[in-house]
Design a protein around this motif. Structure first.
Motif, PDB file in Angstrom:
ATOM      1  N   ASP A  16       0.818  -1.215   0.000  1.00 13.24           N
ATOM      2  CA  ASP A  16       0.000   0.000   0.000  1.00 13.24           C
ATOM      3  C   ASP A  16       0.853   1.267   0.000  1.00 13.24           C
ATOM      4  O   ASP A  16       0.524   2.247  -0.670  1.00 13.24           O
ATOM      5  CB  ASP A  16      -0.929   0.006   1.217  1.00 13.24           C
ATOM      6  N   ALA A  17       1.947   1.247   0.770  1.00 15.89           N
ATOM      7  CA  ALA A  17       2.804   2.435   0.859  1.00 15.89           C
ATOM      8  C   ALA A  17       3.403   2.765  -0.508  1.00 15.89           C
ATOM      9  O   ALA A  17       3.573   3.941  -0.866  1.00 15.89           O
ATOM     10  CB  ALA A  17       3.924   2.205   1.872  1.00 15.89           C
TER      11      ALA A  17
ATOM     12  N   ARG B  89       0.541   4.225  -2.816  1.00 16.38           N
ATOM     13  CA  ARG B  89       0.174   5.609  -2.492  1.00 16.38           C
ATOM     14  C   ARG B  89       1.052   6.616  -3.223  1.00 16.38           C
ATOM     15  O   ARG B  89       0.631   7.747  -3.473  1.00 16.38           O
ATOM     16  CB  ARG B  89       0.277   5.847  -0.983  1.00 16.38           C
ATOM     17  N   ARG B  90       2.257   6.226  -3.557  1.00 17.14           N
ATOM     18  CA  ARG B  90       3.204   7.148  -4.187  1.00 17.14           C
ATOM     19  C   ARG B  90       3.145   7.120  -5.712  1.00 17.14           C
ATOM     20  O   ARG B  90       3.925   7.811  -6.363  1.00 17.14           O
ATOM     21  CB  ARG B  90       4.618   6.822  -3.701  1.00 17.14           C
TER      22      ARG B  90
END
Length: 279
Positions: free
Chosen positions: A166-167, A170-171
């Motif tokens: 997920d991290a 997100r980018r």
């Protein structure tokens, strides 16, 4: 700096919007889709359309994020020290620049393709979070900080083989390339096989989409495979009637271009057997 597709690449409106949005936001463009939908080719075409150089990093199952930054060859340095080589006094002689380093130090804006990111270990995307976000990294052996002189356009492809963190998501600006509908496919074919007769193309694409829709198919044929198949049909100068299938001959002509495993070939053979038995 706007991408609008090229003469050799049919880009749908939502795809061009995604590319331009990622460029405007200065975020990596994460492109997902089944194999053969033109994800890798997109990066090449973006570079060509915008007049930029492309740096390509092909990811394998053994690829580590550190390799994209740099690799330090300690073994060679130890060997050279034992041989009394003067090079040993400069550690930079043993630093091999990775693809990100090459993109960061480029004297002009470039397109950086990170191809098939989902092939690597699950930690691979997370290990690149800071570098892709801040566009800088530290070289511990020399103490220098490498910063992007011009922020590259980063395009990351995934075949959806595994979920991405997920991290990392997100980018990124995300786009899923849907499989082309028949009308879009006709445009793609026209680019690669200009002037193909409409009757042959209609019959071939009808069969192609029927095959893709078959229940039980292990590997659906892709865009690249239908282009290869059409190339063979044209080389053999086959007519629409000659490639038309019936129940007793369920396998398409030159099926090796479309069906890539024995399970799918056997599926068609069983259908043909059942059709003959029902007569």
């Amino acid at each position: 700096m706007k991408f609008e597709g090229t003469k050799s690449y049919v880009a749908t409106n939502d795809l061009t919007v995604a590319v331009n949005a990622a460029v405007a936001l200065e975020r990596p463009l994460l492109v997902k889709g089944e194999p053969g939908t033109g994800k890798t080719e997109l990066a090449r075409q973006v570079a060509d359309a915008l007049g930029l150089r492309m740096i390509e990093w092909n990811i394998k199952s053994t690829t580590k994020a550190q390799q994209g930054l740099y690799e330090y060859d300690a073994v060679s340095r130890l060997r050279d020290s034992q041989l009394g080589d003067e090079r040993v006094h400069d550690v930079s002689n043993y630093i091999r620049k990775g693809k990100l380093w090459q993109a960061f130090e480029a004297g002009e804006k470039v397109v950086l393709l990170i191809d098939e990111v989902d092939k690597a270990d699950i930690e691979f995307p997370n290990d690149l979070l800071q570098e892709l976000d801040r566009m800088e990294f530290h070289v511990y052996e020399t103490g220098e900080m490498i910063r992007a002189r011009h922020r590259p356009i980063v395009i990351i492809t995934s075949n959806n083989e595994k979920e991405l963190p997920d991290a990392f998501l997100r980018r990124c600006f995300f786009h899923y390339i849907r499989f082309p509908d028949p009308e879009t496919m006709k445009q793609i074919v026209e680019v690669h096989h200009p002037g193909i007769k409409n009757a042959l193309l209609t019959e071939a694409l009808t069969q192609f989409y029927e095959i893709r829709d078959m229940t039980g198919l292990k590997k659906k044929p892709s865009t690249s495979e239908v282009l290869d198949w059409l190339k063979l049909l044209l080389a053999e100068d086959l007519s629409p009637d000659e490639i038309r299938r019936d129940g007793a001959d369920a396998l398409p002509k030159l099926h090796g271009a479309l069906l890539k495993n024995e399970q799918d070939v056997h599926l068609f053979e069983r259908l043909a057997f059942m059709a003959r038995a029902g007569r």
